[in-house]
Design a protein around this motif. Structure first.
Motif, short mmCIF file in Angstrom:
data_model
loop_
_atom_site.label_atom_id
_atom_site.label_comp_id
_atom_site.label_asym_id
_atom_site.label_seq_id
_atom_site.Cartn_x
_atom_site.Cartn_y
_atom_site.Cartn_z
N THR A 13 -15.80 37.59 11.30
CA THR A 13 -15.08 38.33 12.46
C THR A 13 -14.21 39.65 12.09
N LEU A 14 -14.53 40.89 12.46
CA LEU A 14 -14.00 42.01 11.88
C LEU A 14 -13.53 43.06 13.03
N PHE A 15 -12.21 43.23 12.88
CA PHE A 15 -11.52 44.05 13.78
C PHE A 15 -11.27 45.52 13.09
N SER A 16 -10.97 46.67 14.15
CA SER A 16 -10.72 47.94 13.54
C SER A 16 -9.37 48.43 14.10
N PHE A 17 -8.49 48.85 13.40
CA PHE A 17 -7.25 49.28 13.69
C PHE A 17 -7.30 50.81 13.53
N LYS A 18 -6.85 51.41 14.63
CA LYS A 18 -7.25 52.98 14.59
C LYS A 18 -6.26 53.67 13.95
N GLY A 19 -4.86 52.89 13.48
CA GLY A 19 -4.00 53.47 12.97
C GLY A 19 -3.88 53.09 11.55
N ARG A 20 -2.79 53.23 10.87
CA ARG A 20 -2.37 52.96 9.51
C ARG A 20 -1.62 51.75 9.38
N PHE A 37 -1.32 44.41 15.16
CA PHE A 37 -2.32 45.56 15.19
C PHE A 37 -3.16 45.46 16.27
N LEU A 38 -3.05 46.37 17.38
CA LEU A 38 -3.90 46.55 18.17
C LEU A 38 -5.33 46.78 17.67
N ALA A 39 -6.17 45.94 17.92
CA ALA A 39 -7.67 46.36 17.36
C ALA A 39 -8.86 46.29 18.67
N PRO A 40 -8.94 47.50 19.23
CA PRO A 40 -10.02 47.63 20.38
C PRO A 40 -11.17 47.42 20.06
N GLN A 101 -14.84 30.62 8.07
CA GLN A 101 -14.66 31.81 8.87
C GLN A 101 -13.94 32.68 8.04
N CYS A 102 -14.34 34.10 8.18
CA CYS A 102 -13.74 35.14 7.71
C CYS A 102 -13.29 36.03 8.62
N PHE A 103 -11.93 36.56 8.70
CA PHE A 103 -11.28 37.33 9.66
C PHE A 103 -10.81 38.44 8.93
N GLY A 104 -11.08 39.76 9.31
CA GLY A 104 -10.73 40.90 8.62
C GLY A 104 -10.35 41.89 9.57
N ILE A 105 -9.27 42.58 9.15
CA ILE A 105 -9.02 43.87 10.05
C ILE A 105 -8.77 44.96 9.09
N SER A 106 -9.41 46.10 9.38
CA SER A 106 -9.53 47.44 8.61
C SER A 106 -8.60 48.26 9.41
N ASP A 107 -8.02 49.51 8.55
CA ASP A 107 -7.25 50.48 9.43
C ASP A 107 -7.93 51.69 8.97
N LEU A 113 -7.09 43.69 5.50
CA LEU A 113 -6.39 42.52 5.44
C LEU A 113 -7.37 41.55 5.94
N MET A 114 -7.58 40.33 4.87
CA MET A 114 -8.51 39.23 5.34
C MET A 114 -7.85 37.93 5.20
N ALA A 115 -8.45 36.99 6.00
CA ALA A 115 -8.19 35.56 6.05
C ALA A 115 -9.28 34.89 6.18
N PHE A 116 -9.33 33.90 5.29
CA PHE A 116 -10.62 33.06 5.12
C PHE A 116 -10.14 31.49 5.46
N HIS A 117 -10.94 30.89 6.46
CA HIS A 117 -10.82 29.28 6.52
C HIS A 117 -12.02 28.84 5.91
N PRO A 118 -11.85 28.15 5.04
CA PRO A 118 -13.02 27.30 4.37
C PRO A 118 -13.95 26.39 5.28
N GLY A 119 -13.09 25.68 6.07
CA GLY A 119 -13.73 24.70 7.05
C GLY A 119 -14.51 23.75 6.23
N ALA A 120 -15.88 23.74 6.70
CA ALA A 120 -16.84 22.65 6.11
C ALA A 120 -17.24 23.00 4.74
N MET A 121 -17.00 24.09 4.28
CA MET A 121 -17.11 24.25 2.84
C MET A 121 -16.40 23.21 2.01
#
Length: 314
Positions: A13-20, A37-40, A101-107, A113-121
């Motif tokens: 799941t990947l988000f984009s932050f328009k600022g820095r 961070f607002l990620a539209p 699950q991998c969650f990431g947001i980029s500026d 910035l990334m977060a990883f949940h191994p879950g069933a792994m």
């Protein structure tokens, strides 16, 4: 005979932050940071190295077998794999768990910035190579849990199945002794240039050391292409020279590994294998996500000739 792909299956799941990021982070207050961070824009993709490699293998006309563990939310991903002729019989569902699950947001500067949940792994050791009744010709061992790396490398070797050791981002989790053990069991090692430095630092295994321990060592170097070490020979695989616009590098290495597996399975010349892998990686770079690219053999042959000025030899 089948190619077995061992490793993680995940939702990205990947988000984009328009600022820095630095506009909202106070360096002297990092010990008590609290910000949003607002990620539209947001994308949810199928990912995990095992799924990514298997997907590109299916485009090559293979029917790869995946061995991994997933959660109760996996069904949409499973249907996607089935539509693409991936054998899902040995993907084990763990009740009460999420798929990794991998969650990431980029500026706007490309910082992430990334977060990883191994879950069933965390239950990957529930799978055993001996549970697979089919004849396996070749396997790749990609990140899918620390203990699973050790267990499955031992089981593949005991079963006489040649395999590629692809430590990826889990390399730092493996100790010096564990890295030495898995390399000794593996037939091939595939790493990128950064991982080659980590391997030297953590295990004391330089490129010259590794090349003497396995049948072939493959080192990818991003836009500089790749190097394939076979005994005392070095095959330099130049980058793809053709008008493909880079869009998203995520999953490029996994697409490359699909080409590598195909070349090994069919006994292709190492130069041809590396070039095929590079072309598939370049195709992947031109699309967002790790499993949204498409090609057939007519397109591959054409791009191969454009990239290297030689006709596909087969």
């Amino acid at each position: 005979m089948s190619i077995l792909v061992c490793g993680a299956l995940a939702y990205d799941t990947l988000f984009s932050f328009k600022g820095r990021f630095d506009s909202q982070i106070l360096p002297d207050q990092l010990h008590k940071i609290s910000t949003t961070f607002l990620a539209p824009s947001m994308r949810r993709e199928f990912g995990g190295m095992a799924g990514n490699i298997a997907y590109s293998l299916s485009l090559l006309g293979e029917k790869p077998m995946v061995m991994g563990v997933v959660g109760e939310d996996f069904e949409p991903y499973r249907q996607h794999l089935k539509r693409n002729s991936v054998d899902d019989r040995f993907i084990r569902t763990i009740r009460g768990q999420y798929t990794s699950q991998c969650f990431g947001i980029s500026d706007k500067d490309g910082n992430q910035l990334m977060a990883f949940h191994p879950g069933a792994m965390d239950f990957a050791t529930d799978n055993h190579i001996a549970d697979i009744p089919d004849a396996i010709e070749l396997a790749i061992l990609s990140p899918g849990g620390h203990q699973a790396f050790l267990q499955h490398s031992r089981e593949l070797h005991a079963a006489g199945i040649p395999f590629i050791f692809d430590p990826g981002q889990e390399l730092p989790l493996l100790s010096r002794d564990e890295l030495h053990e898995i390399v000794a069991l593996a037939d091939y090692v595939a790493i990128n240039d950064y991982e080659s430095e980590l391997m030297r630092e953590r295990a004391g295994l330089s490129i010259d050391d590794l090349r003497q321990l396995v049948k072939a060592l493959v080192v990818t170097r991003g836009s500089k292409g790749a190097e394939i070490y076979v005994g005392d020979s070095i095959h330099l695989i130049p980058r793809v020279q053709m008008p493909i616009k880079p869009v998203d590098p995520m999953g490029c290495g996994d697409a490359f590994r699909a080409g590598l597996l195909y070349g090994i399975k069919y006994g292709l010349d190492w130069k041809v294998t590396g070039r095929l892998a590079n072309v598939i990686g370049a195709i992947k770079v031109s699309t967002h996500g790790c499993q949204n690219h498409h090609f057939d053999w007519d397109k591959l042959r054409s791009l191969y000739q454009q990239a290297y000025g030689e006709a596909w030899p087969l």
